[in-house]
Design a protein around this motif. Structure first.
Motif, PDB file in Angstrom:
ATOM      1  N   TYR A   1       0.839  -1.182   0.000  1.00  0.00           N
ATOM      2  CA  TYR A   1       0.000   0.000   0.000  1.00  0.00           C
ATOM      3  C   TYR A   1       0.879   1.238   0.000  1.00  0.00           C
ATOM      4  O   TYR A   1       2.072   1.165   0.265  1.00  0.00           O
ATOM      5  CB  TYR A   1      -0.969  -0.019   1.181  1.00  0.00           C
ATOM      6  N   TYR A   2       0.291   2.385  -0.344  1.00  0.00           N
ATOM      7  CA  TYR A   2       1.016   3.649  -0.439  1.00  0.00           C
ATOM      8  C   TYR A   2       0.360   4.634   0.517  1.00  0.00           C
ATOM      9  O   TYR A   2      -0.839   4.872   0.450  1.00  0.00           O
ATOM     10  CB  TYR A   2       0.948   4.181  -1.873  1.00  0.00           C
ATOM     11  N   THR A   3       1.140   5.178   1.421  1.00  0.00           N
ATOM     12  CA  THR A   3       0.641   6.179   2.354  1.00  0.00           C
ATOM     13  C   THR A   3       1.794   7.057   2.820  1.00  0.00           C
ATOM     14  O   THR A   3       2.940   6.598   2.912  1.00  0.00           O
ATOM     15  CB  THR A   3      -0.076   5.513   3.559  1.00  0.00           C
ATOM     16  N   ASN A   4       1.512   8.305   3.090  1.00  0.00           N
ATOM     17  CA  ASN A   4       2.524   9.260   3.561  1.00  0.00           C
ATOM     18  C   ASN A   4       3.770   9.272   2.674  1.00  0.00           C
ATOM     19  O   ASN A   4       4.893   9.309   3.169  1.00  0.00           O
ATOM     20  CB  ASN A   4       2.899   8.979   5.015  1.00  0.00           C
ATOM     21  N   LYS A   5       3.556   9.212   1.361  1.00  0.00           N
ATOM     22  CA  LYS A   5       4.635   9.253   0.372  1.00  0.00           C
ATOM     23  C   LYS A   5       5.601   8.080   0.486  1.00  0.00           C
ATOM     24  O   LYS A   5       6.774   8.193   0.137  1.00  0.00           O
ATOM     25  CB  LYS A   5       5.380  10.585   0.431  1.00  0.00           C
ATOM     26  N   LYS A   6       5.112   6.955   0.988  1.00  0.00           N
ATOM     27  CA  LYS A   6       5.923   5.744   1.086  1.00  0.00           C
ATOM     28  C   LYS A   6       5.167   4.547   0.522  1.00  0.00           C
ATOM     29  O   LYS A   6       3.960   4.435   0.679  1.00  0.00           O
ATOM     30  CB  LYS A   6       6.317   5.462   2.529  1.00  0.00           C
ATOM     31  N   TRP A  36      -6.389  -2.293  -6.159  1.00  0.00           N
ATOM     32  CA  TRP A  36      -5.933  -1.566  -7.345  1.00  0.00           C
ATOM     33  C   TRP A  36      -4.732  -2.295  -7.921  1.00  0.00           C
ATOM     34  O   TRP A  36      -3.811  -2.661  -7.201  1.00  0.00           O
ATOM     35  CB  TRP A  36      -5.555  -0.127  -6.994  1.00  0.00           C
ATOM     36  N   ILE A  37      -4.730  -2.483  -9.242  1.00  0.00           N
ATOM     37  CA  ILE A  37      -3.659  -3.175  -9.951  1.00  0.00           C
ATOM     38  C   ILE A  37      -3.015  -2.179 -10.909  1.00  0.00           C
ATOM     39  O   ILE A  37      -3.712  -1.470 -11.639  1.00  0.00           O
ATOM     40  CB  ILE A  37      -4.208  -4.389 -10.737  1.00  0.00           C
ATOM     41  N   TYR A  38      -1.688  -2.138 -10.930  1.00  0.00           N
ATOM     42  CA  TYR A  38      -0.922  -1.267 -11.825  1.00  0.00           C
ATOM     43  C   TYR A  38      -0.118  -2.166 -12.769  1.00  0.00           C
ATOM     44  O   TYR A  38       1.074  -2.386 -12.566  1.00  0.00           O
ATOM     45  CB  TYR A  38       0.018  -0.368 -11.027  1.00  0.00           C
ATOM     46  N   ARG A  81      15.813   5.872  -7.048  1.00  0.00           N
ATOM     47  CA  ARG A  81      15.576   7.117  -6.297  1.00  0.00           C
ATOM     48  C   ARG A  81      14.721   6.837  -5.064  1.00  0.00           C
ATOM     49  O   ARG A  81      15.042   7.258  -3.955  1.00  0.00           O
ATOM     50  CB  ARG A  81      14.881   8.140  -7.202  1.00  0.00           C
ATOM     51  N   LEU A  82      13.635   6.110  -5.255  1.00  0.00           N
ATOM     52  CA  LEU A  82      12.721   5.816  -4.145  1.00  0.00           C
ATOM     53  C   LEU A  82      13.373   4.909  -3.096  1.00  0.00           C
ATOM     54  O   LEU A  82      13.172   5.103  -1.894  1.00  0.00           O
ATOM     55  CB  LEU A  82      11.432   5.184  -4.681  1.00  0.00           C
ATOM     56  N   LEU A  83      14.150   3.945  -3.541  1.00  0.00           N
ATOM     57  CA  LEU A  83      14.859   3.073  -2.592  1.00  0.00           C
ATOM     58  C   LEU A  83      15.902   3.873  -1.809  1.00  0.00           C
ATOM     59  O   LEU A  83      16.035   3.710  -0.595  1.00  0.00           O
ATOM     60  CB  LEU A  83      15.524   1.901  -3.329  1.00  0.00           C
ATOM     61  N   ALA A  84      16.634   4.743  -2.509  1.00  0.00           N
ATOM     62  CA  ALA A  84      17.696   5.516  -1.862  1.00  0.00           C
ATOM     63  C   ALA A  84      17.157   6.467  -0.803  1.00  0.00           C
ATOM     64  O   ALA A  84      17.800   6.679   0.231  1.00  0.00           O
ATOM     65  CB  ALA A  84      18.486   6.303  -2.916  1.00  0.00           C
ATOM     66  N   ASP A  85      15.970   7.036  -1.041  1.00  0.00           N
ATOM     67  CA  ASP A  85      15.459   7.972  -0.038  1.00  0.00           C
ATOM     68  C   ASP A  85      14.524   7.315   0.980  1.00  0.00           C
ATOM     69  O   ASP A  85      13.862   7.997   1.753  1.00  0.00           O
ATOM     70  CB  ASP A  85      14.825   9.207  -0.699  1.00  0.00           C
ATOM     71  N   GLY A  86      14.486   5.977   0.980  1.00  0.00           N
ATOM     72  CA  GLY A  86      13.704   5.263   1.986  1.00  0.00           C
ATOM     73  C   GLY A  86      12.207   5.283   1.750  1.00  0.00           C
ATOM     74  O   GLY A  86      11.427   5.050   2.679  1.00  0.00           O
ATOM     75  N   SER A  87      11.795   5.514   0.513  1.00  0.00           N
ATOM     76  CA  SER A  87      10.367   5.592   0.202  1.00  0.00           C
ATOM     77  C   SER A  87       9.737   4.248  -0.141  1.00  0.00           C
ATOM     78  O   SER A  87       8.539   4.168  -0.364  1.00  0.00           O
ATOM     79  CB  SER A  87      10.127   6.557  -0.962  1.00  0.00           C
ATOM     80  N   ILE A  88      10.556   3.201  -0.229  1.00  0.00           N
ATOM     81  CA  ILE A  88      10.034   1.848  -0.464  1.00  0.00           C
ATOM     82  C   ILE A  88      10.437   0.988   0.723  1.00  0.00           C
ATOM     83  O   ILE A  88      11.622   0.813   0.997  1.00  0.00           O
ATOM     84  CB  ILE A  88      10.576   1.237  -1.768  1.00  0.00           C
ATOM     85  N   ILE A  89       9.445   0.470   1.433  1.00  0.00           N
ATOM     86  CA  ILE A  89       9.684  -0.400   2.589  1.00  0.00           C
ATOM     87  C   ILE A  89       9.191  -1.795   2.195  1.00  0.00           C
ATOM     88  O   ILE A  89       8.016  -1.964   1.818  1.00  0.00           O
ATOM     89  CB  ILE A  89       8.917   0.084   3.842  1.00  0.00           C
TER      90      ILE A  89
END
Length: 147
Positions: A1-6, A36-38, A81-89
């Motif tokens: 899921y996506y919340t708080n820009k993560k 939701w499917i992307y 970019r997202l991994l480097a700034d900690g946006s993907i957990i």
């Protein structure tokens, strides 16, 4: 899921030598009907068997987001970019995704699967979701603007 820009990856479905129907059945079994499917945009193409993958997903009760595949390099750079700034957990139990992210690398101008033919598929899936929700937008050839 996506919340708080993560992006939070809490589960993975990895079904080698499978098809869209089996994947849908597994997602439903896990309680994800209506999610939701992307998907990869090529899944909108009709198959010789009749229905497109996108239609199969919709028929099974999933919400399919319209997507346009970015260039591979853009998708990978966006994920980095997202991994480097900690946006993907990613939950440690998502071992196929983690393995994929650790092993896939560039070989010339292409992603290299090495000897493991199943590599890149699961990280591609994550990349399409990340691109659809939080991508790098190119404004001019010389300037990249993040949003």
């Amino acid at each position: 899921y996506y919340t708080n820009k993560k992006f939070y990856v809490i589960d993975e479905v990895f079904l080698p030598n499978s098809d869209t129907y089996k994947m849908c059945d597994e997602l439903i079994r896990r309680g994800y009907r209506g999610a939701w499917i992307y998907p990869d945009s090529t899944g909108a193409n009709r198959k010789t068997s009749g229905k497109s993958d996108h239609i199969i997903l919709k028929d099974k009760g999933f919400n399919v987001r319209p997507v346009h595949n970015p260039y591979v390099r853009d998708r990978v750079n966006n994920m980095n970019r997202l991994l480097a700034d900690g946006s993907i957990i990613i939950e440690p139990s998502c071992r196929h995704l983690i393995n994929d992210l650790e092993k896939v690398e560039w070989k010339g101008d292409d992603l290299d699967e090495g000897k493991e033919k199943d590599l890149t598929h699961i990280s591609d899936a994550l990349g399409y979701w990340c691109w659809a929700v939080d991508n790098m937008v190119y404004r001019t050839p010389n300037k990249i603007e993040m949003r």
